[in-house]
Design a protein around this motif. Structure first.
Motif, PDB file in Angstrom:
ATOM      1  N   MET A  35       0.824  -1.203   0.000  1.00 12.14           N
ATOM      2  CA  MET A  35       0.000   0.000   0.000  1.00 12.14           C
ATOM      3  C   MET A  35       0.858   1.251   0.000  1.00 12.14           C
ATOM      4  O   MET A  35       0.502   2.271  -0.618  1.00 12.14           O
ATOM      5  CB  MET A  35      -0.936  -0.015   1.215  1.00 12.14           C
ATOM      6  N   LEU A  36       2.012   1.186   0.664  1.00  9.55           N
ATOM      7  CA  LEU A  36       2.929   2.320   0.655  1.00  9.55           C
ATOM      8  C   LEU A  36       3.431   2.595  -0.759  1.00  9.55           C
ATOM      9  O   LEU A  36       3.490   3.743  -1.198  1.00  9.55           O
ATOM     10  CB  LEU A  36       4.107   2.051   1.590  1.00  9.55           C
ATOM     11  N   PHE A  37       3.749   1.527  -1.501  1.00 15.14           N
ATOM     12  CA  PHE A  37       4.183   1.688  -2.885  1.00 15.14           C
ATOM     13  C   PHE A  37       3.047   2.234  -3.753  1.00 15.14           C
ATOM     14  O   PHE A  37       3.238   3.164  -4.536  1.00 15.14           O
ATOM     15  CB  PHE A  37       4.660   0.346  -3.458  1.00 15.14           C
ATOM     16  N   LEU A  38       1.869   1.634  -3.625  1.00 17.98           N
ATOM     17  CA  LEU A  38       0.748   2.022  -4.486  1.00 17.98           C
ATOM     18  C   LEU A  38       0.342   3.476  -4.255  1.00 17.98           C
ATOM     19  O   LEU A  38       0.061   4.215  -5.209  1.00 17.98           O
ATOM     20  CB  LEU A  38      -0.446   1.099  -4.240  1.00 17.98           C
ATOM     21  N   GLU A  39       0.293   3.883  -3.011  1.00 15.76           N
ATOM     22  CA  GLU A  39      -0.132   5.253  -2.718  1.00 15.76           C
ATOM     23  C   GLU A  39       1.019   6.249  -2.852  1.00 15.76           C
ATOM     24  O   GLU A  39       0.816   7.385  -3.269  1.00 15.76           O
ATOM     25  CB  GLU A  39      -0.732   5.322  -1.305  1.00 15.76           C
ATOM     26  N   GLY A  40       2.234   5.801  -2.495  1.00  9.93           N
ATOM     27  CA  GLY A  40       3.374   6.705  -2.598  1.00  9.93           C
ATOM     28  C   GLY A  40       3.678   7.105  -4.030  1.00  9.93           C
ATOM     29  O   GLY A  40       4.054   8.257  -4.305  1.00  9.93           O
ATOM     30  N   THR A  41       3.471   6.160  -4.964  1.00 10.53           N
ATOM     31  CA  THR A  41       3.752   6.467  -6.370  1.00 10.53           C
ATOM     32  C   THR A  41       2.737   7.439  -6.969  1.00 10.53           C
ATOM     33  O   THR A  41       2.959   7.955  -8.068  1.00 10.53           O
ATOM     34  CB  THR A  41       3.780   5.175  -7.202  1.00 10.53           C
ATOM     35  N   ARG A  42       1.638   7.679  -6.276  1.00 11.41           N
ATOM     36  CA  ARG A  42       0.681   8.681  -6.757  1.00 11.41           C
ATOM     37  C   ARG A  42       1.309  10.073  -6.801  1.00 11.41           C
ATOM     38  O   ARG A  42       0.876  10.952  -7.555  1.00 11.41           O
ATOM     39  CB  ARG A  42      -0.555   8.726  -5.849  1.00 11.41           C
ATOM     40  N   LEU A  62       4.456  10.759  -7.585  1.00 17.71           N
ATOM     41  CA  LEU A  62       5.624  10.865  -8.453  1.00 17.71           C
ATOM     42  C   LEU A  62       5.522  12.072  -9.380  1.00 17.71           C
ATOM     43  O   LEU A  62       6.518  12.737  -9.670  1.00 17.71           O
ATOM     44  CB  LEU A  62       5.782   9.591  -9.287  1.00 17.71           C
ATOM     45  N   ARG A  63       4.318  12.348  -9.832  1.00 19.56           N
ATOM     46  CA  ARG A  63       4.140  13.467 -10.759  1.00 19.56           C
ATOM     47  C   ARG A  63       4.416  14.806 -10.082  1.00 19.56           C
ATOM     48  O   ARG A  63       4.830  15.770 -10.737  1.00 19.56           O
ATOM     49  CB  ARG A  63       2.723  13.450 -11.344  1.00 19.56           C
ATOM     50  N   ASP A  64       4.221  14.863  -8.776  1.00 18.00           N
ATOM     51  CA  ASP A  64       4.530  16.101  -8.062  1.00 18.00           C
ATOM     52  C   ASP A  64       6.031  16.367  -8.044  1.00 18.00           C
ATOM     53  O   ASP A  64       6.477  17.521  -7.979  1.00 18.00           O
ATOM     54  CB  ASP A  64       4.006  16.026  -6.618  1.00 18.00           C
ATOM     55  N   ARG A  99       3.104   4.278 -12.376  1.00 17.58           N
ATOM     56  CA  ARG A  99       2.868   3.686 -11.052  1.00 17.58           C
ATOM     57  C   ARG A  99       3.022   2.182 -11.098  1.00 17.58           C
ATOM     58  O   ARG A  99       3.693   1.584 -10.250  1.00 17.58           O
ATOM     59  CB  ARG A  99       1.471   4.040 -10.547  1.00 17.58           C
ATOM     60  N   LEU A 100       2.409   1.547 -12.098  1.00 16.85           N
ATOM     61  CA  LEU A 100       2.501   0.092 -12.212  1.00 16.85           C
ATOM     62  C   LEU A 100       3.940  -0.335 -12.460  1.00 16.85           C
ATOM     63  O   LEU A 100       4.405  -1.345 -11.912  1.00 16.85           O
ATOM     64  CB  LEU A 100       1.593  -0.395 -13.352  1.00 16.85           C
ATOM     65  N   GLY A 101       4.665   0.448 -13.278  1.00 19.20           N
ATOM     66  CA  GLY A 101       6.067   0.138 -13.523  1.00 19.20           C
ATOM     67  C   GLY A 101       6.904   0.241 -12.258  1.00 19.20           C
ATOM     68  O   GLY A 101       7.802  -0.571 -12.020  1.00 19.20           O
TER      69      GLY A 101
END
Length: 296
Positions: free
Chosen positions: A244-251, A253-255, A270-272
């Motif tokens: 969950m940390l990976f899935l939400e943290g990658t949100r 990345l664009r910032d 995100r999936l990558g």
């Protein structure tokens, strides 16, 4: 911000339940289940449809776990006749069959339009933080009970038998044990946990559609188990939280680089990133975070 963190915690706890079920099936018994999302979907739709008939949520949750366990019985019979690789393909097909059945049986599931208005857990506490916190407490309690159950199983004669099935099934047969009924029981128990997770998901999201139960969900659960440590109860918990940390943290990345990543490409990135994390864990920490640190 508090509401966002609570929502993430609830979804993470639901993934803990899913990962605990898969840990029992694969981590402890060696059954390669690529259709875990199918039992997740069965539990979600079963609890939603039953509760919408006026049945109390406690009973609908119990029915969801029981129906998911019953659905695992024919899969268990298949497991007795197939090698691991063929069984993996069968379970993958089962998960997709469940999703297609949900899509096509419009009289029951409303097809691709989905089921809106699923009764919300703890609706009497309102739609604010109180209800969300109560839901989080309920899911966390279910995770704790499931984790304790798996710990008791691993330390029991039943646990030693299923670990023997994982390690050397032929040797177990030579000792006069029949692996068949143990496999069926393990599949049923793990599927019941997935069905319970589905019930929590349905009554938290309050809307269900077939697109929520794609094979990617099973991949995420496998990833959580691998990152945490295969066969470890603590690994299932830690791995699901890390996922969950990976899935939400990658949100976010664009910032970091808004000019390099477009909003359209964000989902692929995100999936990558999640896939890269799995590759790195496989290469440098194959036993998982909670695995044996003496192994390399």
């Amino acid at each position: 911000m508090e509401a966002y963190l609570v929502a993430i915690a609830i979804i993470a706890a639901i993934y803990v339940l899913l990962t605990l079920g898969l840990t029992l099936q694969y981590g402890l018994t060696g059954l390669v289940n690529f259709g875990h999302v199918g039992f997740f979907a069965i539990g979600a739709y079963a609890s939603a449809l039953i509760s919408m008939q006026g049945v109390p949520l406690v009973l609908s949750f119990a029915c969801a776990a029981a129906i998911a366990a019953l659905a695992a019985y024919p899969i268990g019979l298949v497991a007795l006749r197939l090698r691991d690789d063929y069984f993996a393909v069968v379970t993958l097909g089962f998960g997709e069959t469940v999703r297609l059945a949900i899509t096509s049986e419009k009289w029951l599931t409303n097809g691709v339009q989905g089921i809106p208005g699923v009764p919300k857990a703890f609706a009497g506490m309102g739609i604010g933080m109180a209800g969300a916190l109560a839901t989080l407490a309920a899911v966390a309690l279910a995770c704790a009970v499931a984790a304790l159950m798996l710990r008791r199983i691993t330390r029991s004669p039943f646990g030693r038998v299923i670990e023997a099935i994982r390690d050397n099934e032929d040797a177990l047969r030579a000792l006069g044990k029949d692996p068949a009924r143990f496999k069926i029981q393990v599949l049923a128990l793990g599927s019941a946990l997935a069905g319970l997770a589905g019930a929590f998901y349905a009554h938290y999201i309050t809307y269900l559609s077939p697109d929520q139960f794609i094979p990617l969900v099973t991949f995420y659960v496998w990833m959580a188990m691998i990152m945490g440590g295969v066969g470890r109860v603590s690994g299932a918990v830690v791995g699901a939280l890390l996922l969950m940390l990976f899935l939400e943290g990658t949100r976010f990345l664009r910032d970091v680089a808004p000019d390099l990543i477009s909003a359209v490409d964000m989902a692929s990135v995100r999936l990558g990133a999640v896939g890269l994390a799995l590759v790195l864990f496989t290469l440098f920490r194959p036993q998982g975070l909670m695995g044996d640190y003496t192994r390399r």
